[in-house]
Write a protein that holds these residues in place. Structure first.
Motif, mmCIF file in Angstrom:
data_model
loop_
_atom_site.group_PDB
_atom_site.id
_atom_site.type_symbol
_atom_site.label_atom_id
_atom_site.label_comp_id
_atom_site.label_asym_id
_atom_site.label_seq_id
_atom_site.Cartn_x
_atom_site.Cartn_y
_atom_site.Cartn_z
ATOM 1 N N LYS A 1 0.822 -1.216 0.000
ATOM 2 C CA LYS A 1 0.000 0.000 0.000
ATOM 3 C C LYS A 1 0.857 1.266 0.000
ATOM 4 C CE LYS A 1 -2.536 -1.454 3.541
ATOM 5 N NZ LYS A 1 -3.550 -1.461 4.638
ATOM 6 N N ASN A 2 1.842 1.326 0.875
ATOM 7 C CA ASN A 2 2.557 2.581 1.097
ATOM 8 C C ASN A 2 3.735 2.792 0.157
ATOM 9 O OD1 ASN A 2 0.800 3.060 3.251
ATOM 10 N ND2 ASN A 2 2.141 2.001 4.703
ATOM 11 N N ALA A 3 4.449 1.716 -0.182
ATOM 12 C CA ALA A 3 5.622 1.864 -1.043
ATOM 13 C C ALA A 3 5.321 1.619 -2.514
ATOM 14 C CB ALA A 3 6.728 0.911 -0.580
ATOM 15 N N LEU A 4 4.385 0.713 -2.805
ATOM 16 C CA LEU A 4 4.079 0.388 -4.200
ATOM 17 C C LEU A 4 2.756 0.977 -4.677
ATOM 18 C CD1 LEU A 4 5.335 -3.319 -4.440
ATOM 19 C CD2 LEU A 4 6.570 -1.193 -4.848
ATOM 20 N N GLY A 5 2.019 1.639 -3.809
ATOM 21 C CA GLY A 5 0.864 2.417 -4.233
ATOM 22 C C GLY A 5 -0.416 1.648 -4.494
ATOM 23 N N TYR A 6 -0.548 0.427 -4.010
ATOM 24 C CA TYR A 6 -1.776 -0.334 -4.223
ATOM 25 C C TYR A 6 -2.836 0.075 -3.203
ATOM 26 C CZ TYR A 6 0.798 -3.384 -7.407
ATOM 27 O OH TYR A 6 1.531 -3.872 -8.460
ATOM 28 N N SER A 7 -4.096 -0.033 -3.605
ATOM 29 C CA SER A 7 -5.194 0.280 -2.696
ATOM 30 C C SER A 7 -5.282 -0.780 -1.602
ATOM 31 C CB SER A 7 -6.512 0.336 -3.462
ATOM 32 O OG SER A 7 -6.869 -0.966 -3.929
ATOM 33 N N SER A 8 -6.055 -0.471 -0.573
ATOM 34 C CA SER A 8 -6.211 -1.417 0.528
ATOM 35 C C SER A 8 -6.812 -2.735 0.045
ATOM 36 C CB SER A 8 -7.097 -0.805 1.617
ATOM 37 O OG SER A 8 -7.303 -1.719 2.668
ATOM 38 N N GLY A 9 -7.832 -2.640 -0.816
ATOM 39 C CA GLY A 9 -8.458 -3.860 -1.327
ATOM 40 C C GLY A 9 -7.511 -4.669 -2.193
ATOM 41 N N ALA A 10 -6.764 -3.982 -3.074
ATOM 42 C CA ALA A 10 -5.813 -4.687 -3.943
ATOM 43 C C ALA A 10 -4.698 -5.322 -3.123
ATOM 44 C CB ALA A 10 -5.231 -3.721 -4.971
ATOM 45 N N ALA A 11 -4.206 -4.596 -2.109
ATOM 46 C CA ALA A 11 -3.140 -5.146 -1.259
ATOM 47 C C ALA A 11 -3.633 -6.379 -0.509
ATOM 48 C CB ALA A 11 -2.641 -4.089 -0.281
ATOM 49 N N GLY A 12 -4.905 -6.339 -0.039
ATOM 50 C CA GLY A 12 -5.459 -7.479 0.669
ATOM 51 C C GLY A 12 -5.542 -8.717 -0.191
ATOM 52 N N THR A 13 -5.690 -8.525 -1.506
ATOM 53 C CA THR A 13 -5.706 -9.661 -2.430
ATOM 54 C C THR A 13 -4.294 -10.072 -2.817
ATOM 55 O OG1 THR A 13 -7.842 -8.956 -3.322
ATOM 56 C CG2 THR A 13 -6.533 -10.470 -4.674
ATOM 57 N N LEU A 14 -3.458 -9.073 -3.148
ATOM 58 C CA LEU A 14 -2.107 -9.372 -3.631
ATOM 59 C C LEU A 14 -1.224 -9.987 -2.558
ATOM 60 C CD1 LEU A 14 -1.385 -6.202 -5.807
ATOM 61 C CD2 LEU A 14 -1.773 -8.538 -6.614
ATOM 62 N N VAL A 15 -1.521 -9.706 -1.291
ATOM 63 C CA VAL A 15 -0.680 -10.255 -0.227
ATOM 64 C C VAL A 15 -0.713 -11.778 -0.231
ATOM 65 C CG1 VAL A 15 -2.428 -10.355 1.602
ATOM 66 C CG2 VAL A 15 -0.049 -9.868 2.193
ATOM 67 N N ALA A 16 -1.738 -12.365 -0.845
ATOM 68 C CA ALA A 16 -1.826 -13.825 -0.916
ATOM 69 C C ALA A 16 -0.934 -14.413 -2.002
ATOM 70 C CB ALA A 16 -3.274 -14.248 -1.167
ATOM 71 N N VAL A 17 -0.464 -13.575 -2.950
ATOM 72 C CA VAL A 17 0.284 -14.096 -4.097
ATOM 73 C C VAL A 17 1.582 -14.785 -3.688
ATOM 74 C CG1 VAL A 17 1.449 -13.499 -6.264
ATOM 75 C CG2 VAL A 17 -0.772 -12.479 -5.706
ATOM 76 N N PRO A 18 2.447 -14.168 -2.837
ATOM 77 C CA PRO A 18 3.684 -14.878 -2.474
ATOM 78 C C PRO A 18 3.415 -16.178 -1.733
ATOM 79 C CG PRO A 18 3.418 -12.900 -1.141
ATOM 80 C CD PRO A 18 2.416 -12.817 -2.240
ATOM 81 N N TRP A 19 2.313 -16.228 -0.988
ATOM 82 C CA TRP A 19 1.954 -17.482 -0.323
ATOM 83 C C TRP A 19 1.534 -18.523 -1.352
ATOM 84 C CZ3 TRP A 19 3.043 -17.716 4.779
ATOM 85 C CH2 TRP A 19 3.166 -16.510 5.479
ATOM 86 N N ALA A 20 0.842 -18.091 -2.400
ATOM 87 C CA ALA A 20 0.466 -19.019 -3.470
ATOM 88 C C ALA A 20 1.700 -19.521 -4.208
ATOM 89 C CB ALA A 20 -0.497 -18.340 -4.444
ATOM 90 N N VAL A 21 2.653 -18.616 -4.452
ATOM 91 C CA VAL A 21 3.923 -19.031 -5.057
ATOM 92 C C VAL A 21 4.593 -20.064 -4.161
ATOM 93 C CG1 VAL A 21 6.250 -18.264 -5.696
ATOM 94 C CG2 VAL A 21 4.263 -16.861 -6.301
ATOM 95 N N GLY A 22 4.594 -19.791 -2.863
ATOM 96 C CA GLY A 22 5.185 -20.741 -1.919
ATOM 97 C C GLY A 22 4.503 -22.098 -1.953
ATOM 98 N N ALA A 23 3.181 -22.104 -2.172
ATOM 99 C CA ALA A 23 2.459 -23.378 -2.248
ATOM 100 C C ALA A 23 2.926 -24.199 -3.435
ATOM 101 C CB ALA A 23 0.953 -23.112 -2.354
ATOM 102 N N VAL A 24 3.085 -23.551 -4.574
ATOM 103 C CA VAL A 24 3.568 -24.255 -5.773
ATOM 104 C C VAL A 24 4.989 -24.771 -5.542
ATOM 105 C CG1 VAL A 24 4.152 -23.983 -8.209
ATOM 106 C CG2 VAL A 24 2.071 -22.926 -7.299
ATOM 107 N N VAL A 25 5.823 -23.932 -4.940
ATOM 108 C CA VAL A 25 7.208 -24.328 -4.664
ATOM 109 C C VAL A 25 7.240 -25.511 -3.708
ATOM 110 C CG1 VAL A 25 9.395 -23.586 -3.644
ATOM 111 C CG2 VAL A 25 8.122 -22.037 -5.121
ATOM 112 N N LEU A 26 6.399 -25.478 -2.673
ATOM 113 C CA LEU A 26 6.364 -26.577 -1.703
ATOM 114 C C LEU A 26 5.993 -27.901 -2.357
ATOM 115 C CD1 LEU A 26 4.695 -25.090 1.496
ATOM 116 C CD2 LEU A 26 6.885 -26.278 1.389
ATOM 117 N N LEU A 27 4.957 -27.862 -3.189
ATOM 118 C CA LEU A 27 4.545 -29.095 -3.860
ATOM 119 C C LEU A 27 5.622 -29.581 -4.821
ATOM 120 C CD1 LEU A 27 0.775 -28.335 -4.542
ATOM 121 C CD2 LEU A 27 1.734 -29.933 -2.870
#
Length: 418
Positions: A239-265
């Motif tokens: 939100k503060n450094a990359l300029g995403y809205s609160s709603g977008a940040a709440g969705t995008l914050v899940a992306v690295p965890w999703a990447v981690g899920a693929v990596v784990l499998l």
């Protein structure tokens, strides 16, 4: 693990709202989050040792009930003192969750079949954040952050009821012929030289002094540093450094965890295939784990080299996704090198040392943000990259479970028995 990490993620998702409500600086908010880890590590050691003696099913149930109760006081209202106090209690209850959950999963599988189950339990972390991030962000935006705490309290109680009725321990808890299939209590006498060594506290010293345990703990510490940052500061970074809205940040914050899920499998598939082919664990687990950490570091080191928020976000997500994916390797490797009746204490102590990263990282990054402004977020990511390189080196050089298992008194893997 989904409920466990949703509990951890909620304060990061509500960071701006909590800071505005309570008038906190970034440093003070970081300190409040670090309080979560004040007893987190100590309880991981204590419960880890108890897990070698008591019912794993009941330990996990009691912890989950405490998670739910700890959400109630701040949900009812109160200032910073209530917030900090309940986070300390929550951390004490959640500290042992990962090693105990892994032990329960491992009790259903022999060593060479534990990579996928271990990864799936770890995926609970990812799914917890992926489901919690958009859901809790919606609740926070519309009903306030206290309502999100009530939702988590209810989720914990529902899970506790399901676990009470369905939870069970498998027959591989002891990894030895004639072990109690329920795994709930210690039974019988151990025989043989390895069992004699495992029956004494000296077995813990052998495990903790082994290069494998030291290498795993160092590597996992660097990986967990990123997990703590994702939980506490990633939403604010977006939100503060990359300029995403609160709603977008709440969705995008899940992306690295999703990447981690693929990596784990992917890691579980590669590691399992290598071990079934007879490849030594130092390669199948140690070098594969080192590669994950190195890839994460390289992605984060590329942040200053790209322009545009989208490009930076991609590198950030890849870096955190790969860098934070060492947990399953850490658990299966320690389970391989520790004697069965010292496995709980070995996993718990590793987890205790590793999660001190969660005590340190939020405060350090909060101070960097206060001192450097928005640039502090990227500099924190670069510092994490440097830590990951140290962890990759430790994993590659030190991990060799088959060498160290002979010294610790751990049993031969089931597939290698006569």
């Amino acid at each position: 693990m989904m409920v466990n990490f949703a509990d951890k993620a909620v304060f990061g998702l509500a960071a701006d709202e909590i800071r505005a409500d309570l008038g906190l600086s970034a440093t003070r908010f970081g300190l409040a989050n670090s309080a979560f880890f004040l007893l987190f590590s100590l309880s991981a050691v204590v419960v880890g040792v108890l897990a070698d003696r008591l019912s794993l099913k009941w330990l996990l149930l009691v912890m989950a009930l405490l998670w739910s109760v700890a959400q109630v006081p701040p949900a009812l209202g109160g200032g910073l003192a209530v917030l900090v106090g309940t986070r300390v209690v929550l951390g004490a209850a959640e500290g042992p969750a990962f090693p105990v959950a892994q032990q329960i999963a491992f009790s259903w599988f022999p060593n060479h079949r534990r990579n996928l189950p271990g990864a799936l339990v770890t995926l609970g972390v990812t799914f917890g954040v992926i489901t919690a991030a958009p859901t809790l962000t919606w609740v926070i935006d519309r009903h306030g952050w206290c309502s999100a705490l009530w939702a988590l309290a209810v989720a914990g109680l529902v899970w506790g009821a399901a676990w009470f009725g369905l939870g069970a321990i498998g027959r591989h808890r002891e990894d030895r012929p004639g072990a109690d299939p329920s795994g709930d209590e210690e039974t019988g006498e151990e025989t043989g030289a390895a069992s004699g060594r495992a029956s004494s506290w000296a077995a813990y010293r052998r495990v903790f002094g082994s290069r494998t345990w030291i290498g795993v703990t160092l590597a996992y510490f660097t990986s967990y540093w990123g997990v703590a940052l994702m939980l506490v500061w990633l939403p604010s970074y977006l939100k503060n450094a990359l300029g995403y809205s609160s709603g977008a940040a709440g969705t995008l914050v899940a992306v690295p965890w999703a990447v981690g899920a693929v990596v784990l499998l992917g890691q579980a598939a590669v590691t399992g295939r290598l071990m079934r082919r007879g490849v030594p664990s130092r390669w199948a687990r140690g070098r594969v784990g080192a590669a994950l950490l190195a890839v994460g570091a390289l992605c984060l080191l590329g942040l200053p080299l790209v322009n545009g928020h989208a490009a930076k976000a991609v590198l950030l997500f890849l870096g955190f996704g790969f860098g934070g994916s060492f947990a399953a390797i850490a658990a299966t490797t320690v389970a391989e090198v520790a004697p069965p009746r010292r496995r709980g204490g070995s996993l718990g102590t590793m987890n205790a040392l590793v999660t001190t990263a969660g005590l340190i990282a939020p405060t350090v990054v909060g101070a960097m943000v206060d001192a450097q402004g928005h640039a502090g977020y990227q500099n924190a990511a670069l510092a994490y990259a440097a830590l990951l390189l140290v962890g990759a080196l430790a994993a590659a050089v030190l991990i060799d479970p088959q060498r160290d298992a002979a010294r610790t008194g751990a049993p031969l893997p089931e597939r290698n028995r006569p």
